[in-house]
Design a protein around this motif. Sequence first.
Motif, PDB file in Angstrom:
ATOM      1  N   GLU A 148       0.812  -1.211   0.000  1.00 15.27           N
ATOM      2  CA  GLU A 148       0.000   0.000   0.000  1.00 15.27           C
ATOM      3  C   GLU A 148       0.853   1.271   0.000  1.00 15.27           C
ATOM      4  O   GLU A 148       0.644   2.186   0.797  1.00 15.27           O
ATOM      5  CB  GLU A 148      -0.967  -0.003   1.192  1.00 15.27           C
ATOM      6  N   SER A 149       1.798   1.333  -0.938  1.00 17.96           N
ATOM      7  CA  SER A 149       2.702   2.479  -1.041  1.00 17.96           C
ATOM      8  C   SER A 149       2.533   3.253  -2.343  1.00 17.96           C
ATOM      9  O   SER A 149       3.188   4.264  -2.552  1.00 17.96           O
ATOM     10  CB  SER A 149       4.155   2.010  -0.929  1.00 17.96           C
ATOM     11  N   ASP A 201      -0.048   5.094  -5.317  1.00 16.72           N
ATOM     12  CA  ASP A 201      -1.354   5.720  -5.510  1.00 16.72           C
ATOM     13  C   ASP A 201      -1.992   5.369  -6.853  1.00 16.72           C
ATOM     14  O   ASP A 201      -3.218   5.334  -6.964  1.00 16.72           O
ATOM     15  CB  ASP A 201      -1.210   7.246  -5.427  1.00 16.72           C
ATOM     16  N   LYS A 260      -2.435   1.497  -2.754  1.00 16.34           N
ATOM     17  CA  LYS A 260      -3.128   2.022  -1.577  1.00 16.34           C
ATOM     18  C   LYS A 260      -4.626   1.763  -1.703  1.00 16.34           C
ATOM     19  O   LYS A 260      -5.151   1.553  -2.807  1.00 16.34           O
ATOM     20  CB  LYS A 260      -2.879   3.522  -1.450  1.00 16.34           C
ATOM     21  N   THR A 281      -6.849   3.829  -1.557  1.00 15.13           N
ATOM     22  CA  THR A 281      -7.431   4.914  -2.353  1.00 15.13           C
ATOM     23  C   THR A 281      -6.903   4.911  -3.789  1.00 15.13           C
ATOM     24  O   THR A 281      -7.166   5.849  -4.544  1.00 15.13           O
ATOM     25  CB  THR A 281      -7.095   6.273  -1.715  1.00 15.13           C
ATOM     26  N   ASP A 291       1.717  12.333  -5.283  1.00 17.80           N
ATOM     27  CA  ASP A 291       1.356  10.917  -5.251  1.00 17.80           C
ATOM     28  C   ASP A 291       2.392  10.081  -5.997  1.00 17.80           C
ATOM     29  O   ASP A 291       3.147  10.586  -6.825  1.00 17.80           O
ATOM     30  CB  ASP A 291      -0.021  10.698  -5.889  1.00 17.80           C
TER      31      ASP A 291
END
Length: 418
Positions: A23-24, A26, A118, A120, A338
Amino acid sequence: MMDKNALYYGDNLEVLRRYVKDESVDLVYLDPPFKSDQDFSVVLDDRNGTGGTARVEAFKDTWRWDQEAASAYQQTVEVGGPVSEAMQAFMKFLGENDMLAYLAMMAPRLKELNRVLKVTGSIYLHCDPTASHFLKLLMDSVFGVKMFRNEIVWKRTYAHGSARRYGPVHDVILFYTKGNDYTWTGIGAAHDPDYMAKHFTLADIDSRRRFQPISLTGPGTTRGESGKPWRGIDPTIVGRHWALPGAVLRQCGIDESLSVQRKLDNLDEAGMIYWPQKLGGTPRLKWFLDELKGASLTDNWIDINPVSAQAKERLGYPTQKPESLLERIIRASSNEGDVVLDPFCGCGTTVIVAQRLGRRWLGIDISHLAVGLTRRRLESAFGENVGQEFDIIEEASVPDATSHAGQNSSAECWSSIT
């Protein structure tokens, strides 16, 4: 938090597993091989001043069911879960063939991309109709059916004939997200000039600003204020009611607690209402051309041209995509700062655009040719000092990487691009 941009030379599966944290990232854009059963070459200019050129094999897009493919398939199946079930279904439907070998290569890489994305984040997988239907099912199994957002059609080439079928002119971009609360900036596209010329034909008397008169009413009747007459105009007669855009009221500083009729008075005083010349004409709201926002983007992208032979950005790389395509994707699904990841970065279009738009980036490719082109392209676009802003990390040795990708690993080729 990623400390520095990075360009990785090696197998993206190993790079993802070794270097990229959970989760690094975007935004992921990937333009993997399309299962086209072709070998792709790039023509490089001779840099010694003689004016000659050299054709170098860029990569092979040829897949065969062999021991390596069978091993990749088995490893994915043994893990279990939806991806395992999808691969077993592909085996039952396709059998041990070249397409299954291709999907066995893609499956573990998509799982890793899901891991590093991520909650998101978004992922855009660029492919063509050769395997897009299988890849969509595979993406469903990795990200979840409900995380599918769009199948974008991009017109990648100009019209041409094809024997006994319609001319194939488009690519497919599959857009998925990691979750429901994903980054979406709501960017728009430029409006059609013909549309603006046709609809914005009137000009404000005082400011000469061009505008289009739009309705101040909505369908249906009401018993409240919005159904009452204003200045002799009764919307209920035609089965409608007053419907005033809140954004326009706020823009004009009009108190939204006022009655509908008083709001209409204030809009008229602000010069926002157009009165038709004909007797009994219904008043309409002025929509000014200079306040026009971009048109909502659809999933049919015909306004982005391919990289033509005359384009300044053309490098001669066989699968090069236009910068404007990546700019749309990056602007739509990420913000400044991002992290954007391209695990099949090729000649580096994604990282070039990410750098220009103020995003951090990770690029991976198994070809020394691609890594060299990307580095030179970054230096050409942003100056030699840009090299201080990113690292080149070699995960695989040159012979290993070039063997896997079907490369010409000659030292002469490497030196010509670095």
